[in-house]
Motif scaffolding. Structure first.
Motif, PDB file in Angstrom:
ATOM      1  N   MET A  80       0.860  -1.172   0.000  1.00 35.55           N
ATOM      2  CA  MET A  80       0.000   0.000   0.000  1.00 35.55           C
ATOM      3  C   MET A  80       0.901   1.228   0.000  1.00 35.55           C
ATOM      4  SD  MET A  80      -3.349   0.806   2.238  1.00 35.55           S
ATOM      5  CE  MET A  80      -2.607   0.907   3.823  1.00 35.55           C
ATOM      6  N   ASN A  81       0.452   2.278  -0.683  1.00 36.80           N
ATOM      7  CA  ASN A  81       1.251   3.481  -0.761  1.00 36.80           C
ATOM      8  C   ASN A  81       0.377   4.715  -0.521  1.00 36.80           C
ATOM      9  OD1 ASN A  81      -0.070   4.067  -3.235  1.00 36.80           O
ATOM     10  ND2 ASN A  81       1.399   2.794  -4.330  1.00 36.80           N
ATOM     11  N   THR A  82       1.002   5.880  -0.582  1.00 32.36           N
ATOM     12  CA  THR A  82       0.299   7.137  -0.329  1.00 32.36           C
ATOM     13  C   THR A  82      -0.864   7.333  -1.292  1.00 32.36           C
ATOM     14  OG1 THR A  82       2.367   8.090   0.461  1.00 32.36           O
ATOM     15  CG2 THR A  82       0.630   9.626  -0.090  1.00 32.36           C
ATOM     16  N   THR A  83      -0.679   6.974  -2.545  1.00 30.72           N
ATOM     17  CA  THR A  83      -1.731   7.126  -3.542  1.00 30.72           C
ATOM     18  C   THR A  83      -2.966   6.306  -3.174  1.00 30.72           C
ATOM     19  OG1 THR A  83      -0.082   7.521  -5.244  1.00 30.72           O
ATOM     20  CG2 THR A  83      -2.281   6.896  -5.994  1.00 30.72           C
ATOM     21  N   ASP A  84      -2.754   5.076  -2.696  1.00 33.96           N
ATOM     22  CA  ASP A  84      -3.878   4.232  -2.283  1.00 33.96           C
ATOM     23  C   ASP A  84      -4.691   4.917  -1.182  1.00 33.96           C
ATOM     24  OD1 ASP A  84      -3.019   2.206  -4.041  1.00 33.96           O
ATOM     25  OD2 ASP A  84      -1.835   1.224  -2.466  1.00 33.96           O
ATOM     26  N   VAL A  85      -4.003   5.476  -0.200  1.00 30.89           N
ATOM     27  CA  VAL A  85      -4.683   6.132   0.922  1.00 30.89           C
ATOM     28  C   VAL A  85      -5.386   7.399   0.434  1.00 30.89           C
ATOM     29  CG1 VAL A  85      -4.398   7.163   3.210  1.00 30.89           C
ATOM     30  CG2 VAL A  85      -3.047   5.147   2.571  1.00 30.89           C
ATOM     31  N   ASN A  86      -4.708   8.187  -0.390  1.00 29.94           N
ATOM     32  CA  ASN A  86      -5.318   9.412  -0.935  1.00 29.94           C
ATOM     33  C   ASN A  86      -6.590   9.097  -1.713  1.00 29.94           C
ATOM     34  OD1 ASN A  86      -3.548  11.416  -0.009  1.00 29.94           O
ATOM     35  ND2 ASN A  86      -2.135  11.069  -1.690  1.00 29.94           N
ATOM     36  N   GLU A  87      -6.534   8.088  -2.570  1.00 28.90           N
ATOM     37  CA  GLU A  87      -7.698   7.723  -3.367  1.00 28.90           C
ATOM     38  C   GLU A  87      -8.850   7.241  -2.490  1.00 28.90           C
ATOM     39  OE1 GLU A  87      -6.341   4.873  -6.242  1.00 28.90           O
ATOM     40  OE2 GLU A  87      -5.334   6.402  -7.452  1.00 28.90           O
ATOM     41  N   CYS A  88      -8.527   6.511  -1.454  1.00 32.21           N
ATOM     42  CA  CYS A  88      -9.564   5.994  -0.554  1.00 32.21           C
ATOM     43  C   CYS A  88     -10.239   7.113   0.232  1.00 32.21           C
ATOM     44  CB  CYS A  88      -8.951   4.987   0.409  1.00 32.21           C
ATOM     45  SG  CYS A  88     -10.056   4.549   1.758  1.00 32.21           S
ATOM     46  N   LEU A  89      -9.448   8.010   0.793  1.00 36.90           N
ATOM     47  CA  LEU A  89      -9.999   9.023   1.688  1.00 36.90           C
ATOM     48  C   LEU A  89     -10.514  10.263   0.972  1.00 36.90           C
ATOM     49  CD1 LEU A  89      -7.537   8.830   4.691  1.00 36.90           C
ATOM     50  CD2 LEU A  89      -9.744   7.710   4.393  1.00 36.90           C
ATOM     51  N   GLY A  90     -10.034  10.517  -0.212  1.00 36.24           N
ATOM     52  CA  GLY A  90     -10.505  11.683  -0.958  1.00 36.24           C
ATOM     53  C   GLY A  90     -10.381  12.958  -0.142  1.00 36.24           C
ATOM     54  N   PRO A  91     -11.480  13.720   0.003  1.00 37.76           N
ATOM     55  CA  PRO A  91     -11.406  14.992   0.721  1.00 37.76           C
ATOM     56  C   PRO A  91     -11.075  14.841   2.212  1.00 37.76           C
ATOM     57  CG  PRO A  91     -13.677  14.484   0.104  1.00 37.76           C
ATOM     58  CD  PRO A  91     -12.809  13.460  -0.551  1.00 37.76           C
ATOM     59  N   TYR A  92     -11.300  13.659   2.774  1.00 36.43           N
ATOM     60  CA  TYR A  92     -10.955  13.460   4.188  1.00 36.43           C
ATOM     61  C   TYR A  92      -9.446  13.450   4.412  1.00 36.43           C
ATOM     62  CZ  TYR A  92     -15.819  12.387   5.219  1.00 36.43           C
ATOM     63  OH  TYR A  92     -17.178  12.457   5.377  1.00 36.43           O
ATOM     64  N   MET A  93      -8.676  13.312   3.352  1.00 40.63           N
ATOM     65  CA  MET A  93      -7.217  13.309   3.494  1.00 40.63           C
ATOM     66  C   MET A  93      -6.736  14.629   4.103  1.00 40.63           C
ATOM     67  SD  MET A  93      -4.924  11.110   3.039  1.00 40.63           S
ATOM     68  CE  MET A  93      -3.174  11.192   3.355  1.00 40.63           C
ATOM     69  N   SER A  94      -7.486  15.699   3.914  1.00 38.82           N
ATOM     70  CA  SER A  94      -7.101  16.992   4.500  1.00 38.82           C
ATOM     71  C   SER A  94      -7.174  16.967   6.026  1.00 38.82           C
ATOM     72  CB  SER A  94      -7.986  18.114   3.958  1.00 38.82           C
ATOM     73  OG  SER A  94      -9.324  17.936   4.392  1.00 38.82           O
ATOM     74  N   ARG A  95      -7.861  15.995   6.582  1.00 39.79           N
ATOM     75  CA  ARG A  95      -7.970  15.866   8.038  1.00 39.79           C
ATOM     76  C   ARG A  95      -6.903  14.942   8.627  1.00 39.79           C
ATOM     77  NH1 ARG A  95     -13.133  17.394  10.273  1.00 39.79           N
ATOM     78  NH2 ARG A  95     -14.426  18.323   8.655  1.00 39.79           N
ATOM     79  N   VAL A  96      -6.089  14.352   7.767  1.00 40.92           N
ATOM     80  CA  VAL A  96      -5.005  13.473   8.224  1.00 40.92           C
ATOM     81  C   VAL A  96      -3.801  14.343   8.544  1.00 40.92           C
ATOM     82  CG1 VAL A  96      -3.450  11.598   7.572  1.00 40.92           C
ATOM     83  CG2 VAL A  96      -5.858  11.506   6.907  1.00 40.92           C
ATOM     84  N   SER A  97      -3.393  14.328   9.807  1.00 38.95           N
ATOM     85  CA  SER A  97      -2.252  15.145  10.216  1.00 38.95           C
ATOM     86  C   SER A  97      -0.932  14.416  10.028  1.00 38.95           C
ATOM     87  CB  SER A  97      -2.407  15.580  11.678  1.00 38.95           C
ATOM     88  OG  SER A  97      -2.486  14.450  12.523  1.00 38.95           O
ATOM     89  N   ASP A  98      -0.976  13.087   9.926  1.00 35.56           N
ATOM     90  CA  ASP A  98       0.258  12.317   9.800  1.00 35.56           C
ATOM     91  C   ASP A  98      -0.039  10.967   9.150  1.00 35.56           C
ATOM     92  OD1 ASP A  98       2.955  11.780  10.096  1.00 35.56           O
ATOM     93  OD2 ASP A  98       2.847  11.373  12.246  1.00 35.56           O
ATOM     94  N   LEU A  99       0.661  10.668   8.067  1.00 33.64           N
ATOM     95  CA  LEU A  99       0.582   9.371   7.398  1.00 33.64           C
ATOM     96  C   LEU A  99       1.983   8.800   7.412  1.00 33.64           C
ATOM     97  CD1 LEU A  99      -0.714   7.138   5.671  1.00 33.64           C
ATOM     98  CD2 LEU A  99      -0.358   8.607   3.664  1.00 33.64           C
ATOM     99  N   ARG A 100       2.139   7.670   8.114  1.00 35.34           N
ATOM    100  CA  ARG A 100       3.477   7.092   8.278  1.00 35.34           C
ATOM    101  C   ARG A 100       3.501   5.670   7.744  1.00 35.34           C
ATOM    102  NH1 ARG A 100       4.593   8.095  14.598  1.00 35.34           N
ATOM    103  NH2 ARG A 100       2.912   6.577  14.655  1.00 35.34           N
ATOM    104  N   PHE A 101       4.596   5.344   7.074  1.00 35.51           N
ATOM    105  CA  PHE A 101       4.863   3.992   6.622  1.00 35.51           C
ATOM    106  C   PHE A 101       5.996   3.481   7.502  1.00 35.51           C
ATOM    107  CE2 PHE A 101       2.656   5.994   3.216  1.00 35.51           C
ATOM    108  CZ  PHE A 101       1.840   5.000   2.718  1.00 35.51           C
ATOM    109  N   LEU A 102       5.640   2.668   8.488  1.00 36.46           N
ATOM    110  CA  LEU A 102       6.594   2.218   9.482  1.00 36.46           C
ATOM    111  C   LEU A 102       7.550   1.188   8.887  1.00 36.46           C
ATOM    112  CD1 LEU A 102       4.104   1.897  12.464  1.00 36.46           C
ATOM    113  CD2 LEU A 102       5.423   3.894  11.750  1.00 36.46           C
ATOM    114  N   THR A 103       8.725   1.096   9.481  1.00 37.19           N
ATOM    115  CA  THR A 103       9.732   0.140   9.024  1.00 37.19           C
ATOM    116  C   THR A 103      10.186  -0.700  10.208  1.00 37.19           C
ATOM    117  OG1 THR A 103      11.518   1.717   9.408  1.00 37.19           O
ATOM    118  CG2 THR A 103      10.548   1.674   7.195  1.00 37.19           C
TER     119      THR A 103
END
Length: 119
Positions: free
Chosen positions: A1-24
């Protein structure tokens, strides 16, 4: 999964995401996705929380390389729509809910995806 997948899923709600992290690194639990609502509550001896941190924090957890493609497919098909629904409900929630921190985790064990709210 990548940033694009999350952006496409959340659409306008992405503006309410303060932090998106891909943990390692290694994860001791079968968690594949986590979301937290960071509430605007004062913490630590009366100091307020910075307004930029209020919102949703999404963590995509690491998985073994051999399981990555299958896990991504499950996340896109099932977890991301559930994440969207959770955020939609949170945005519409009453003030009491929004003033309290919340977390939800998705776990993938044996090909079965489950989720649970946690404190």
């Amino acid at each position: 999964m990548n940033t694009t997948d999350v952006n496409e899923c959340l659409g306008p709600y992405m503006s309410r995401v303060s932090d998106l992290r891909f943990l390692t690194g290694q994860d001791s639990e079968p968690i594949v996705l986590g979301v937290a609502w960071v509430a605007p509550l004062p913490r630590t001896y009366g100091r307020g929380i910075h307004p930029d941190t209020v919102g949703f924090r999404i963590d995509v957890h690491p998985v073994d390389a051999t399981e990555r493609a299958a896990t991504r497919a499950v996340l896109k098909a099932r977890a991301l729509p559930q994440l969207h629904a959770w955020i939609t409900q949170a945005v519409a929630a009453d003030e009491t809910w929004q003033l309290t921190p919340h977390q939800r985790y998705w776990r993938l064990v044996g090909g079965r995806l489950t989720h649970r709210d946690e404190a």
